[in-house]
Design a protein around this motif. Structure first.
Motif, short mmCIF file in Angstrom:
data_model
loop_
_atom_site.label_atom_id
_atom_site.label_comp_id
_atom_site.label_asym_id
_atom_site.label_seq_id
_atom_site.Cartn_x
_atom_site.Cartn_y
_atom_site.Cartn_z
N VAL A 472 0.94 -1.34 0.26
CA VAL A 472 0.17 -0.12 -0.42
C VAL A 472 0.71 1.34 0.41
O VAL A 472 2.28 1.19 0.73
N SER A 473 0.11 2.25 -0.76
CA SER A 473 0.80 3.59 -0.59
C SER A 473 -0.73 4.97 -0.35
O SER A 473 -1.06 4.54 -0.17
N ASN A 474 0.27 5.67 0.66
CA ASN A 474 -0.53 6.83 0.05
C ASN A 474 -1.70 7.55 -1.28
O ASN A 474 -2.78 6.77 -0.81
N ASP A 475 -0.78 6.87 -1.93
CA ASP A 475 -2.56 7.49 -2.94
C ASP A 475 -2.63 6.07 -3.75
O ASP A 475 -4.04 6.40 -3.95
N LEU A 476 -2.42 5.07 -3.63
CA LEU A 476 -3.37 4.03 -3.32
C LEU A 476 -3.98 3.86 -2.38
O LEU A 476 -5.49 3.19 -3.25
N ILE A 477 -4.03 4.50 -1.21
CA ILE A 477 -5.29 4.53 -0.62
C ILE A 477 -6.11 5.01 -0.89
O ILE A 477 -7.78 5.16 -0.93
N GLU A 478 -5.88 6.37 -1.18
CA GLU A 478 -6.82 7.34 -1.45
C GLU A 478 -7.56 6.94 -2.99
O GLU A 478 -8.48 7.10 -2.57
N LEU A 479 -7.28 6.16 -3.94
CA LEU A 479 -7.33 6.03 -5.13
C LEU A 479 -8.59 4.99 -4.69
O LEU A 479 -10.25 5.02 -5.16
N ARG A 480 -8.75 3.85 -3.88
CA ARG A 480 -8.98 2.90 -3.57
C ARG A 480 -10.40 3.51 -2.99
O ARG A 480 -12.11 3.84 -2.56
N ASN A 481 -10.30 4.75 -1.79
CA ASN A 481 -11.45 5.09 -1.24
C ASN A 481 -11.78 6.40 -2.30
O ASN A 481 -13.55 6.06 -2.33
N LEU A 482 -11.55 6.33 -2.80
CA LEU A 482 -12.11 7.74 -4.01
C LEU A 482 -13.63 7.42 -4.87
O LEU A 482 -14.25 7.46 -4.76
N VAL A 483 -12.37 5.65 -5.16
CA VAL A 483 -13.11 5.22 -6.41
C VAL A 483 -14.36 4.70 -5.66
O VAL A 483 -16.02 4.62 -5.96
N GLN A 484 -14.83 3.92 -4.21
CA GLN A 484 -15.59 3.27 -3.62
C GLN A 484 -16.64 4.42 -2.95
O GLN A 484 -18.02 4.63 -3.59
N THR A 485 -16.01 5.77 -2.88
CA THR A 485 -17.08 7.32 -2.55
C THR A 485 -17.52 6.96 -3.76
O THR A 485 -18.92 7.63 -3.83
N ALA A 486 -17.14 7.36 -5.20
CA ALA A 486 -17.61 7.56 -6.39
C ALA A 486 -18.95 6.98 -6.46
O ALA A 486 -19.91 7.46 -6.71
N ASP A 487 -18.66 5.68 -6.31
CA ASP A 487 -19.76 4.22 -6.47
C ASP A 487 -20.85 4.44 -5.13
O ASP A 487 -21.82 4.53 -5.97
N LEU A 488 -20.64 4.94 -3.94
CA LEU A 488 -21.32 5.26 -4.00
C LEU A 488 -22.70 6.60 -4.34
O LEU A 488 -23.74 6.86 -3.90
N ILE A 489 -21.52 7.16 -4.58
CA ILE A 489 -22.43 8.75 -5.63
C ILE A 489 -23.16 8.74 -5.84
O ILE A 489 -24.51 8.62 -6.18
N VAL A 490 -22.83 7.59 -6.56
CA VAL A 490 -23.52 7.41 -8.17
C VAL A 490 -24.80 6.47 -8.06
O VAL A 490 -25.75 6.60 -8.49
N ARG A 491 -24.22 5.84 -7.11
CA ARG A 491 -25.24 4.92 -6.66
C ARG A 491 -27.04 5.34 -6.27
O ARG A 491 -28.40 4.76 -6.47
N CYS A 492 -26.71 5.94 -5.19
CA CYS A 492 -27.05 6.70 -4.40
C CYS A 492 -28.20 8.13 -5.81
O CYS A 492 -29.62 7.96 -5.89
N ALA A 493 -27.60 8.57 -6.50
CA ALA A 493 -27.69 9.71 -7.65
C ALA A 493 -28.98 8.77 -8.57
O ALA A 493 -30.31 9.34 -9.27
N MET A 494 -28.74 7.52 -8.72
CA MET A 494 -29.61 6.17 -9.86
C MET A 494 -31.09 6.13 -9.42
O MET A 494 -31.39 5.57 -9.85
#
Length: 523
Positions: A472-494
Motif C-alpha cells: 500500500v501507498s498513500n496514493d493507492l489508499i486514497e484512490l481506493r477510497n475515492l472510487v468507493q465513494t464515487a460508487d456510493l454517490i452514483v448509486r444514490c443518484a441513480m
C-alpha cells in the motif's frame, strides 16, 4: 499501541472531541498531513448560531429546513441549533478571536449568508476556520493525554468480523506511517471517524487534497449504512484563475451585497430566484451553470467593487490580499468565479451521539449523515455540526464501560510486492475526477450516471487487483477510497427519481410529493 480513543481526522470535529475527552481518557489523534491541514482550517464564512434578541432558534431551524428541501431531520436540526450558543461560548472561552462589534448587543459582528433570514454568522474576519483551528490546535499540542500522529493515513478499520468474532465491533485501525513507509496496528476501546468529505472525487473542488472520502469508504467496508450521497454541494463561487487552486470566495461576499454578473455587466440572479444572490447555494450554483452553458462562458463575475474600498478590505482581508496577489483588485473590478464541489451532505448514518451501525465506531463532522443538512446544507451550519456532535460523542464515550481488550494481528504483507508501475494510480485518479465532473456534476441525466457507473466498475476491478498484489501507498489508499465513494454517490443518484436540493436530474425535473432519504446497506 493501545489507546482509550482513536480519532481519525484533525478538523474541527476531531479536535472538539479530543479536547472534550482528554482530561479523562488517553486519546490518539491521527491525521494524514499536518495537524491543521484539513478543510476546517480553510473555512471562511463562519459559524451559524442564534446569538441576538432579534433572532430565534425557530427561525434558524426554519431556514435550515427550507434549504434542506424536505429532507432535514427536525429532531436533529433542533438539537444542533439549540446547543449552538453553548458551543460558541466554549470557543470564546478557549480564546477564539471572533470579529468584535462594540455597537452590537453581543459584542461581536454577525454577518448574513444565503438562505438565512437573520444576521447570525459569527466569524473571524473572512478566515474563521483558521482562527478556530489555530486556537484549538494549540490546546491539542499542549495536552499531555493527546498523542498526535501526523503524516499517518488510515487504511482500514479492524472489526470483529475480520477477527472472526461473533459481533462486528470496531477494535482499532491499520495505519500507514507515510514517512517510515510502515503499517501500524492501533487498537482502541472506541474509534471515531472525523475524516471530512470527498470533494477530491471531482475535478474542480474547494476542498484540500486530503478530502478523499476515506472515512465514508472505510465505514462502508466495515458495515455502516450510507445515506444521501447524491447530495454533493457545489459552492457557487470558487475563484477562476489558472494559478488559484481551490480558492473559495466566501458566501459572505454575497451576504454583504456582492452581485453576480455576466461578462457584459448584466445581473442574472433575479431571473432565477426572487432571493437573487441570497438564494441557497444549490439554486445559485445551478443558475451560474445554466448561464455559463447558455452563453459558452468559462466563468461569471462576482462584483462588490461598488462598496467602499475600506469596507471590503476590513470585511474580506484574506480574499482581498489573495486576489490582489493574482492581479485582481476587488475594490475596483469584479471577481471571476465558477462553481466547484464543496461539501458532502450525505455520509455514514449516525445518531445524535455520533454512533454508527458498527459498535464502538463513531462518525462526526462531514463524514457523517446526521439529518441536519437534508438535500442541501445551509451556509455555516457545517462547523456548527462539528462542534455539537463532537461534544455529544464525547459525552457518550465517557459514559461507556471499557470493553475487553483483544490482541490485534499485525498487518500482513507476506503476499504482496512493491508496485511495478505507479502510473496506473495517477491515470485512474485523473480519469475518475474528470468523468465524475462531466457525468455526476451539477446537472445529471440517467445516461450520464450510467456512463459513470460503467467506468467506476472498471476502475474498481483494476484497483482491487492492484491493492491485492502490491504494497500500500498513500496514493493507492486514497484512490481506493475515492472510487468507493464515487460508487456510493452514483448509486444514490441513480436511486433518486426526482430533482430535490442539490440533486438535479433532467430526466426527473420535478420534486416528488414525499421526501425520502436514500439509504444504502452493505452486503
Amino acid at each position: 499501541m493501545h489507546f482509550d480513543i482513536i480519532i481519525i481526522g484533525s478538523g474541527l470535529a476531531g479536535m472538539t472531541l479530543a479536547l472534550n475527552l482528554a482530561d479523562k481518557k488517553k486519546v490518539c489523534l491521527i491525521t494524514k498531513r499536518g495537524l491543521v491541514d484539513g478543510a476546517s482550517n480553510l473555512a471562511q464564512g463562519g459559524i451559524a448560531a442564534v446569538l441576538d434578541n432579534q433572532d430565534s432558534t425557530d427561525a434558524h431551524i426554519k431556514d435550515t429546513l427550507i434549504a434542506g428541501a424536505g429532507l432535514c431531520n427536525e429532531e436533529t436540526t433542533r438539537f444542533i441549533v439549540e446547543h449552538a450558543k453553548a458551543a460558541i461560548d466554549w470557543l470564546i472561552n478557549l480564546g477564539v478571536p471572533f470579529t468584535r462589534d462594540a455597537h452590537h448587543e453581543t459584542g461581536f459582528h454577525l454577518t448574513r449568508e444565503g438562505g438565512h433570514s437573520h444576521r447570525r454568522i459569527i466569524h473571524a474576519a473572512d478566515a474563521t476556520g483558521e482562527a478556530v483551528i489555530k486556537t484549538l490546535s494549540g490546546k491539542i499540542r499542549a495536552h499531555p493525554h493527546i498523542t498526535v500522529l501526523e503524516d499517518h493515513i488510515a487504511i482500514d478499520l479492524i472489526t470483529g468480523r475480520k477477527l472472526g468474532q461473533a459481533d462486528n465491533a470496531c477494535h482499532g485501525v491499520y495505519v500507514l506511517d507515510r514517512k517510515q513507509d510502515k503499517v501500524l496496528s492501533l487498537s482502541a476501546d472506541h474509534t471515531v471517524l472525523a475524516t471530512g468529505g470527498a470533494g477530491k472525487v471531482y475535478l474542480y473542488t474547494t476542498n484540500p487534497d486530503i478530502a478523499t472520502g476515506d472515512g465514508i469508504a472505510m465505514g462502508w467496508r466495515a458495515g455502516c449504512r450510507v445515506a444521501n450521497m447524491e447530495f454533493i454541494q457545489f459552492h457557487p463561487t470558487c475563484l477562476y484563475h489558472p494559478h488559484a487552486k481551490s480558492f473559495l470566495i466566501s458566501e459572505a461576499v454575497r451576504g454583504e451585497g456582492g452581485i453576480l454578473r455576466l461578462p457584459d455587466g448584466s445581473r442574472f440572479m433575479p431571473q432565477h430566484d426572487e432571493r437573487a444572490e441570497l438564494a441557497p447555494r444549490d439554486i445559485v450554483a445551478r443558475a451560474i451553470d445554466f448561464e455559463m452553458k447558455k452563453h459558452g462562458l468559462d466563468c461569471v463575475y462576482l462584483d462588490i467593487s461598488y462598496k467602499p474600498a475600506r469596507f471590503i478590505q476590513e470585511h474580506f482581508p484574506t480574499i482581498y490580499s489573495h486576489c490582489h496577489s493574482l492581479g485582481i483588485d476587488i475594490t475596483k473590478q469584479p471577481i471571476p468565479v465558477v462553481p466547484a464541489a464543496h461539501y458532502t451532505c450525505g455520509g455514514l448514518v449516525t445518531d445524535l451521539k455520533g454512533r454508527t451501525d458498527v459498535p464502538r465506531l463513531y462518525a462526526i463532522g462531514e463524514v457523517a449523515c446526521t439529518g441536519l443538512h437534508g438535500a442541501n446544507r445551509l451556509a455555516s451550519n457545517s462547523l456548527l455540526e462539528c462542534l455539537i456532535l463532537g461534544r455529544a460523542a464525547a459525552e457518550d464515550i465517557l459514559t461507556a464501560s471499557p470493553p475487553p481488550r483483544l490482541d490485534i494481528p499485525a498487518w500482513d504483507e507476506s503476499r504482496v510486492t512493491d508496485p511495478d508501475e505507479e502510473i496506473v494510480i495517477s491515470h485512474n485518479w485523473d480519469e475518475l475526477r474528470r468523468f465524475m465532473w462531466d457525468y455526476v456534476g451539477i446537472v445529471r441525466t440517467n445516461k450520464r450516471l450510467e456512463r459513470a457507473q460503467h467506468r467506476i466498475n472498471l476502475l474498481h476491478d483494476e484497483i482491487h487487483e492492484y491493492y491485492s498484489h502490491f504494497r500500500v501507498s498513500n496514493d493507492l489508499i486514497e484512490l481506493r477510497n475515492l472510487v468507493q465513494t464515487a460508487d456510493l454517490i452514483v448509486r444514490c443518484a441513480m436511486a433518486r427519481h426526482e430533482s430535490r436540493g442539490l440533486h438535479f436530474s433532467r430526466d426527473y425535473p420535478q420534486m416528488a410529493a414525499q421526501a425520502i432519504n436514500t439509504v444504502l446497506t452493505p452486503n
